[in-house]
Design a protein around this motif. Structure first.
Motif, short mmCIF file in Angstrom:
data_model
loop_
_atom_site.label_atom_id
_atom_site.label_comp_id
_atom_site.label_asym_id
_atom_site.label_seq_id
_atom_site.Cartn_x
_atom_site.Cartn_y
_atom_site.Cartn_z
N VAL A 196 5.09 10.18 10.21
CA VAL A 196 4.05 9.38 9.56
C VAL A 196 4.38 9.11 8.09
O VAL A 196 4.12 8.03 7.57
N ALA A 197 4.98 10.08 7.43
CA ALA A 197 5.31 9.88 6.01
C ALA A 197 6.56 9.00 5.89
O ALA A 197 7.58 9.27 6.53
N ALA A 198 6.46 7.97 5.08
CA ALA A 198 7.60 7.07 4.91
C ALA A 198 8.70 7.76 4.11
O ALA A 198 8.44 8.33 3.05
N THR A 216 0.03 -3.39 8.36
CA THR A 216 -1.02 -2.85 7.49
C THR A 216 -2.04 -3.95 7.18
O THR A 216 -1.70 -4.98 6.59
N CYS A 275 0.85 -1.20 0.00
CA CYS A 275 0.00 0.00 0.00
C CYS A 275 0.89 1.25 0.00
O CYS A 275 1.99 1.23 0.54
N GLY A 276 0.34 2.31 -0.55
CA GLY A 276 0.97 3.64 -0.43
C GLY A 276 2.40 3.66 -0.94
O GLY A 276 2.72 3.18 -2.04
N THR A 277 3.26 4.20 -0.11
CA THR A 277 4.68 4.31 -0.48
C THR A 277 5.30 2.95 -0.74
O THR A 277 6.11 2.78 -1.67
N ALA A 278 4.93 1.95 0.05
CA ALA A 278 5.48 0.60 -0.15
C ALA A 278 5.06 0.07 -1.53
O ALA A 278 5.82 -0.66 -2.19
N LYS A 323 3.82 12.26 -1.42
CA LYS A 323 4.42 12.99 -0.29
C LYS A 323 3.81 14.40 -0.20
O LYS A 323 3.52 14.88 0.88
N GLU A 353 0.14 14.24 1.13
CA GLU A 353 -0.06 13.91 2.54
C GLU A 353 0.54 14.93 3.49
O GLU A 353 0.05 15.10 4.60
N SER A 374 5.94 -4.03 3.49
CA SER A 374 5.27 -3.23 4.51
C SER A 374 6.28 -2.75 5.54
O SER A 374 6.94 -3.57 6.18
N GLN A 375 6.40 -1.46 5.69
CA GLN A 375 7.29 -0.91 6.72
C GLN A 375 6.89 -1.43 8.08
O GLN A 375 7.70 -2.00 8.80
N SER A 376 5.63 -1.23 8.43
CA SER A 376 5.17 -1.53 9.79
C SER A 376 4.98 -3.02 10.02
O SER A 376 5.07 -3.50 11.14
C1 F6R Z 1 3.10 7.40 2.92
C2 F6R Z 1 2.99 6.26 3.82
C3 F6R Z 1 1.94 5.25 3.55
C4 F6R Z 1 2.47 3.83 3.83
C5 F6R Z 1 1.34 2.81 3.69
C6 F6R Z 1 1.84 1.40 3.91
O1 F6R Z 1 4.16 8.23 3.29
O2 F6R Z 1 3.74 6.14 4.75
O3 F6R Z 1 1.46 5.36 2.25
O4 F6R Z 1 3.50 3.56 2.93
O5 F6R Z 1 0.34 3.11 4.63
O6 F6R Z 1 2.38 1.24 5.19
P1 F6R Z 1 3.30 0.01 5.52
O7 F6R Z 1 4.54 0.12 4.71
O8 F6R Z 1 3.55 0.10 6.99
O9 F6R Z 1 2.53 -1.23 5.15
#
Ligand code: F6R
Length: 626
Positions: free
Chosen positions: A412-414, A366, A314-317, A499, A502, A361-363
């Motif tokens: 919050v922004a990746a 998600t 999702c999103g940046t990932a 970026k 958001e 996924s960073q976190s």
């Molecule tokens: C944008 C941002 C989001 C995450 C997205 C996925 O700056 O941070 O778009 O990239 O919510 O989150 P993760 O990578 O944690 O699955």
């Protein structure tokens, strides 16, 4: 006000629980401060003292709660919990803030996730005379605990019983004035981790909440309940059977989750990118000179059997996945699709045992991505997670994991995690190429050397972004910014636009430059800022000259052109109102340098507009609801 539909008032929030000798209230507030990136619509605390429960909660940022706490004196307490909330719907007001209490005022509960059957439970509870005072799904849990506490021998057993009745995804943490020595937590598809201290223990959504006190963490599994005491923790499944829990050492310290002299985490995290890239590359080449990915856990035979790759994120990932597609297909000659995780399982994708699904996924929390992972595994595909958070849910639900080593990302922004996702995707692509023999060993190592040169190049970009700051300041009143790119520069443009949306709350849109003439060029008008990401001249055939023509076309129609091109590329000088030079890099690796000015641009533009770049409105760091 009408009652919300099921799930509409759910949250993806920050949770802290504490039992120990320190003043619980300050430990909890300090933990919430470190988790505020997860949600900042409201905050609340509950502590136990003298067999009584004391609570406070306030809409808005944590500072509002702290002001409310300062208005009265608080009993000394060694047991407490707290919450910062991110509401998906409905007003983030005081009544909807957590904790929620039962009718007797003896149970307090905080929650992250969705209780999907809350409407039915609420009706049942009201039929039994309970008075519910908020619109949240969470409040039913407090009243269900009240019901069960009559029968169950204590809070933990009551928690186990009610979890069996709940549908959806949830982390719950509760205290009960008649169990004054303990905090009880439960989790299903939502994060919760234990911090094991010396004579004190912690519960939190993320280790950042307790890292200043202990670096020993205990991973909880799905459908587990944990009882936290000063000197022990007990973990069971929802039926009360003891459950295994993996203990691990958190390999970063409290300073990594602090601003370290920067005004915002985001500024610090942008600056940390060279190190994050370097650490993600560390130790990847074995003694025999081949690329080794220790955590891979998929055998070479399994990797040779793969005939299709699907990246979900999702999103940046997701943007990292779009960039990875170019390298993976080129190096491995395997078809690679990239799909938004939130769309993936609803379109009946064609998956089988020979499909490798890569979840980025960073976190690692998600929910859309987690659900895509679960779906892929049901279809018997192999799943590899690329993740930044050790022990989080997505890697644990996957067959294999490659961790990025960006360290904690609080803004919050990746930013730094995006760059490390790119590196990790490159490593996966190279590893597959090595195993499947689509690249010779020396070719793989040559790319590794190119990657190893990237931290210095990123550092160089950071050293030369001052003009980007000035440019951002001059565009604070712009209504819209467009972004153009080709090849890997297209997802970079998408990331630049995301970026800006958001952080600066501006309309921003990205297009593949080749699509311009198929419609978007009609948007170009006098003075419209357009950022163009130019690929290296040496790269893919006529790509470079095509985009130079695109720049001329938009400039001829009045666009204010902001051109990102590599040093020494004179061909764009005449058409750039602002030229941002980045160090030379191979085409497939250029996103590692070309993204950085776009992050700085969005961050500085948002700051120029007076926004909080660490906590943009309406957003949260971990999106644990679908
Ligand atoms: C944008 C941002 C989001 C995450 C997205 C996925 O700056 O941070 O778009 O990239 O919510 O989150 P993760 O990578 O944690 O699955």
């Amino acid at each position: 006000m009408g009652r919300p539909a099921p799930g509409t008032l759910t949250v993806m929030c920050g949770i802290v629980g504490y039992v120990g000798a320190k003043p619980a209230l300050s430990v909890v507030i300090d933990g919430l401060r470190r988790l505020e990136y997860r949600g900042y619509d409201s905050a609340g605390v509950a502590v136990l003292a003298d067999d009584k429960l004391a609570t406070a909660k306030r809409a808005g940022k944590l500072a509002n709660l702290e002001a409310a706490l300062a208005e009265r004196s608080w009993p000394e307490s060694s047991v407490g919990l707290g919450h910062t909330r991110w509401a998906t719907h409905g007003p983030p007001n005081d009544p909807n803030a957590h904790p929620h209490v039962d009718c007797t005022g003896s149970v307090a509960v905080v929650h992250n996730g969705i209780i999907e059957n809350f409407a039915a439970l609420r009706t049942w509870l009201e039929g039994r005379g309970h008075e519910l005072t908020s619109e949240t799904d969470t409040e039913v849990v407090a009243h269900l605990l009240e019901e069960e506490l009559h029968e169950a021998g204590g809070l933990a057993e009551a928690m186990r019983r009610i979890c069996a009745r709940l549908e959806g995804a949830f982390t719950l943490v509760a205290v009960h004035s008649e169990d004054p020595e303990t905090v009880v937590g439960a989790r299903r598809n939502s994060p919760l981790v234990v911090g094991r201290g010396d004579g004190e223990n912690f519960l939190a959504s993320d280790v950042a909440a307790f890292i200043a006190h202990t670096r020993q963490a205990v991973e909880l599994g799905q459908d587990q309940v944990v009882e936290l005491y000063r000197d022990r923790i007990a973990v069971t499944d929802f039926h009360g059977s003891p459950a295994p829990a993996r203990e691990y050492h958190v390999d970063w310290d409290a300073s990594a989750a602090e601003k370290g002299g920067y005004e915002y985490f985001m500024l610090k995290e942008i600056a940390e990118q060279p190190r994050a890239v370097a650490e993600t590359l560390l130790g990847r080449v074995g003694e025999d000179g081949t690329l080794t990915l220790d955590e891979m856990r998929l055998s070479d035979d399994e990797l040779r059997d793969i005939d299709k790759i699907v990246i979900v994120a999702c999103g940046t990932a997701y943007h990292a996945g779009l960039i990875a597609k170019y390298a993976i297909e080129h190096w491995c000659r395997i078809p690679c699709e990239v799909e938004l995780a939130s769309e993936f399982r609803y379109r009946d994708p064609i998956l089988d045992r020979s499909t490798l699904v890569i979840a980025i996924s960073q976190s690692g929390e998600t929910l859309d991505t987690l659900m895509a992972v679960n779906y892929a595994r049901e279809q018997r595909s192999r799943v590899l997670a690329i993740c930044n958070v050790n022990g989080s849910t997505i890697p644990r639900a996957s067959d294999a994991v490659l961790y990025t080593h960006a360290g904690p990302e609080v803004g919050v922004a990746a930013t730094k995690t995006f760059l490390t996702q790119l590196v990790a995707c490159n490593l996966v692509g190279l590893y597959l190429a090595q195993v499947r023999g689509t690249k010779y060993g020396d070719e793989v190592i040559a790319v590794i050397h190119q990657l190893a040169a990237m931290p210095e190049k990123v550092e160089q970009v950071l050293g030369t972004v001052a003009p980007v700051r000035a440019l951002a300041g001059s565009l604070a009143d712009a209504k819209c910014v467009l972004f153009l790119g080709r090849h890997v520069g297209y997802p970079v443009a998408l990331e630049g636009a995301l970026k800006l949306k958001e952080l600066a709350y501006m309309h921003a849109e990205a297009f593949a430059a080749g699509e311009l003439k198929h419609g978007p060029i009609a948007l170009i008008e006098d003075g419209l800022p357009v950022v163009v990401v130019v690929p290296p001249k040496r790269g893919r055939g006529p790509l470079h000259e095509k985009i130079v023509s695109n720049i001329q076309e938009i400039r001829a129609r009045g666009a204010r052109t902001i051109v990102i091109a590599e040093e020494g590329d004179d061909s764009v000088v005449g058409y750039a109102d602002t030229l941002i030079a980045v160090p030379q890099a191979p085409t497939l690796l250029q996103p590692l340098v070309s993204t950085v000015p776009l992050q700085v641009f969005a961050c500085e533009l948002a700051l120029a507009k007076g926004h909080d770049v660490d906590r943009p409105r309406n957003l949260a760091k971990s999106v644990t609801v679908e």
